[in-house]
Design a protein around this motif. Sequence first.
Motif, PDB file in Angstrom:
ATOM      1  N   ALA A 183      48.533 -68.809  30.127  1.00 16.69           N
ATOM      2  CA  ALA A 183      48.891 -69.579  29.073  1.00 16.69           C
ATOM      3  C   ALA A 183      48.266 -69.161  27.748  1.00 16.69           C
ATOM      4  O   ALA A 183      49.057 -69.094  26.781  1.00 16.69           O
ATOM      5  N   ALA A 184      47.070 -69.194  27.791  1.00 17.17           N
ATOM      6  CA  ALA A 184      46.201 -68.707  26.654  1.00 17.17           C
ATOM      7  C   ALA A 184      46.631 -67.334  26.184  1.00 17.17           C
ATOM      8  O   ALA A 184      46.976 -67.262  24.767  1.00 17.17           O
ATOM      9  N   TYR A 185      46.787 -66.630  26.812  1.00  9.86           N
ATOM     10  CA  TYR A 185      47.300 -65.153  26.674  1.00  9.86           C
ATOM     11  C   TYR A 185      48.598 -65.052  25.896  1.00  9.86           C
ATOM     12  O   TYR A 185      48.821 -64.717  24.756  1.00  9.86           O
ATOM     13  N   PHE A 186      49.550 -65.861  26.631  1.00 14.68           N
ATOM     14  CA  PHE A 186      50.979 -66.091  25.989  1.00 14.68           C
ATOM     15  C   PHE A 186      50.949 -67.005  24.538  1.00 14.68           C
ATOM     16  O   PHE A 186      51.786 -66.464  23.523  1.00 14.68           O
ATOM     17  N   LYS A 187      49.851 -67.710  24.576  1.00 10.91           N
ATOM     18  CA  LYS A 187      49.999 -68.318  23.040  1.00 10.91           C
ATOM     19  C   LYS A 187      49.280 -67.279  21.991  1.00 10.91           C
ATOM     20  O   LYS A 187      50.069 -67.530  20.949  1.00 10.91           O
ATOM     21  N   THR A 188      48.621 -66.344  22.403  1.00 12.95           N
ATOM     22  CA  THR A 188      48.199 -65.528  21.514  1.00 12.95           C
ATOM     23  C   THR A 188      49.522 -64.517  20.935  1.00 12.95           C
ATOM     24  O   THR A 188      49.398 -63.941  19.903  1.00 12.95           O
ATOM     25  N   GLN A 189      50.121 -64.468  21.900  1.00 13.58           N
ATOM     26  CA  GLN A 189      51.378 -63.454  21.640  1.00 13.58           C
ATOM     27  C   GLN A 189      52.604 -64.184  21.023  1.00 13.58           C
ATOM     28  O   GLN A 189      53.699 -63.456  20.889  1.00 13.58           O
ATOM     29  N   GLY A 190      52.315 -65.413  20.813  1.00 16.42           N
ATOM     30  CA  GLY A 190      53.529 -66.263  19.948  1.00 16.42           C
ATOM     31  C   GLY A 190      54.709 -66.605  21.035  1.00 16.42           C
ATOM     32  O   GLY A 190      55.923 -66.811  20.717  1.00 16.42           O
ATOM     33  N   LEU A 191      54.517 -66.353  22.424  1.00 14.73           N
ATOM     34  CA  LEU A 191      55.519 -66.595  23.448  1.00 14.73           C
ATOM     35  C   LEU A 191      55.207 -67.958  24.016  1.00 14.73           C
ATOM     36  O   LEU A 191      54.618 -68.148  25.088  1.00 14.73           O
ATOM     37  N   ASN A 192      55.555 -69.183  23.355  1.00  8.12           N
ATOM     38  CA  ASN A 192      55.230 -70.227  23.536  1.00  8.12           C
ATOM     39  C   ASN A 192      55.965 -71.000  24.674  1.00  8.12           C
ATOM     40  O   ASN A 192      55.549 -71.902  25.294  1.00  8.12           O
ATOM     41  N   GLY A 193      57.088 -70.327  25.080  1.00  9.96           N
ATOM     42  CA  GLY A 193      57.933 -70.783  26.332  1.00  9.96           C
ATOM     43  C   GLY A 193      57.334 -70.258  27.359  1.00  9.96           C
ATOM     44  O   GLY A 193      57.194 -71.047  28.469  1.00  9.96           O
ATOM     45  N   PHE A 194      56.868 -69.104  27.377  1.00 12.56           N
ATOM     46  CA  PHE A 194      55.897 -68.361  28.711  1.00 12.56           C
ATOM     47  C   PHE A 194      54.769 -69.357  28.914  1.00 12.56           C
ATOM     48  O   PHE A 194      54.276 -69.495  29.847  1.00 12.56           O
ATOM     49  N   ALA A 195      54.062 -69.599  27.577  1.00 11.36           N
ATOM     50  CA  ALA A 195      52.664 -70.457  27.757  1.00 11.36           C
ATOM     51  C   ALA A 195      53.164 -71.834  28.245  1.00 11.36           C
ATOM     52  O   ALA A 195      52.305 -72.344  29.108  1.00 11.36           O
TER      53      ALA A 195
ATOM     54  N   LEU B 178      63.798 -55.501  33.976  1.00  7.90           N
ATOM     55  CA  LEU B 178      65.020 -55.440  33.539  1.00  7.90           C
ATOM     56  C   LEU B 178      64.899 -55.139  32.123  1.00  7.90           C
ATOM     57  O   LEU B 178      65.549 -54.052  31.551  1.00  7.90           O
ATOM     58  N   VAL B 179      64.268 -56.020  31.248  1.00  7.36           N
ATOM     59  CA  VAL B 179      64.218 -56.033  29.792  1.00  7.36           C
ATOM     60  C   VAL B 179      63.283 -54.983  29.252  1.00  7.36           C
ATOM     61  O   VAL B 179      63.129 -54.737  28.092  1.00  7.36           O
ATOM     62  N   LYS B 180      62.602 -54.582  30.303  1.00 11.88           N
ATOM     63  CA  LYS B 180      61.381 -53.641  29.752  1.00 11.88           C
ATOM     64  C   LYS B 180      60.627 -54.263  28.333  1.00 11.88           C
ATOM     65  O   LYS B 180      60.227 -55.401  28.377  1.00 11.88           O
ATOM     66  N   ASP B 181      60.321 -53.418  27.527  1.00 19.37           N
ATOM     67  CA  ASP B 181      59.701 -53.985  26.077  1.00 19.37           C
ATOM     68  C   ASP B 181      60.531 -54.237  25.167  1.00 19.37           C
ATOM     69  O   ASP B 181      60.298 -54.416  24.113  1.00 19.37           O
ATOM     70  N   ASN B 182      62.056 -54.520  25.490  1.00 16.90           N
ATOM     71  CA  ASN B 182      62.873 -54.926  24.447  1.00 16.90           C
ATOM     72  C   ASN B 182      62.678 -56.400  23.918  1.00 16.90           C
ATOM     73  O   ASN B 182      62.564 -57.514  25.070  1.00 16.90           O
ATOM     74  N   ALA B 183      62.289 -56.593  22.827  1.00 12.99           N
ATOM     75  CA  ALA B 183      61.743 -57.961  22.264  1.00 12.99           C
ATOM     76  C   ALA B 183      62.704 -58.956  22.476  1.00 12.99           C
ATOM     77  O   ALA B 183      62.597 -60.243  22.721  1.00 12.99           O
ATOM     78  N   MET B 184      64.255 -58.681  22.173  1.00 12.52           N
ATOM     79  CA  MET B 184      65.105 -59.544  22.174  1.00 12.52           C
ATOM     80  C   MET B 184      65.372 -60.305  23.613  1.00 12.52           C
ATOM     81  O   MET B 184      65.505 -61.364  23.935  1.00 12.52           O
ATOM     82  N   GLY B 185      65.066 -59.529  24.630  1.00 10.69           N
ATOM     83  CA  GLY B 185      65.080 -59.747  26.019  1.00 10.69           C
ATOM     84  C   GLY B 185      64.095 -60.805  26.482  1.00 10.69           C
ATOM     85  O   GLY B 185      64.225 -61.711  26.833  1.00 10.69           O
ATOM     86  N   ILE B 186      62.967 -60.282  25.784  1.00 15.69           N
ATOM     87  CA  ILE B 186      61.563 -61.130  26.088  1.00 15.69           C
ATOM     88  C   ILE B 186      61.892 -62.327  25.523  1.00 15.69           C
ATOM     89  O   ILE B 186      61.324 -63.517  26.065  1.00 15.69           O
ATOM     90  N   LEU B 187      62.299 -62.520  24.045  1.00 17.97           N
ATOM     91  CA  LEU B 187      62.585 -63.841  23.513  1.00 17.97           C
ATOM     92  C   LEU B 187      63.341 -64.782  24.204  1.00 17.97           C
ATOM     93  O   LEU B 187      63.253 -65.947  24.292  1.00 17.97           O
ATOM     94  N   LEU B 188      64.324 -64.076  24.703  1.00 16.94           N
ATOM     95  CA  LEU B 188      65.458 -64.907  25.586  1.00 16.94           C
ATOM     96  C   LEU B 188      64.992 -65.668  26.818  1.00 16.94           C
ATOM     97  O   LEU B 188      65.260 -66.522  27.081  1.00 16.94           O
TER      98      LEU B 188
END
Length: 162
Positions: free
Chosen positions: A28-40, A143-153
Amino acid sequence: MISEKMAQRLNDQINLEFFSSYTYLSMAAYFKTQGLNGFAHWMLHQADEERAHGMKFFEYLYDQDRSAVLQAIKQPHTTFASALAVFEETLSHEKHVTASIVELMSLALEEKDHATRILLDWFINEQVEEEAAARDIRDRLKLVKDNAMGILLIDRELAART
Ligand SMILES: [Fe+2]
Ligand SMILES: [Fe+2]
């Protein structure tokens, strides 16, 4: 009363559940540093669940006139290569936990300890769900690999976990 050996093994399982909780908190800490708050958010929820698993065994030991003896919690990984790497680690960690629960179940059967067997039934089912959930997210990240839109979805979807 459960055997001393079983009490020891359940204490080891408490440690593994708390290590799981700590691992997911670190993720969760890692995802927060990435700005991925849903993952966190998903990982914080997961960390709470693992703590609750540890507490089920903790309470059970007292129900069976035994004691909880807390052990040192190993340091979890603190850096990760990607969201995909996190979920690969989550899946392999859950498989490791499943193997540990299965060993406890084998001991319960060997000792004809039906009370512990019934407690472990819940954990056997829980592990099927835990592995499936980790695998599902891992597969979509593949599936989404490093596609930012996919990860954000996916991030937005994981933010909805309750
Ligand atoms: Fe667990
Ligand atoms: Fe788990």
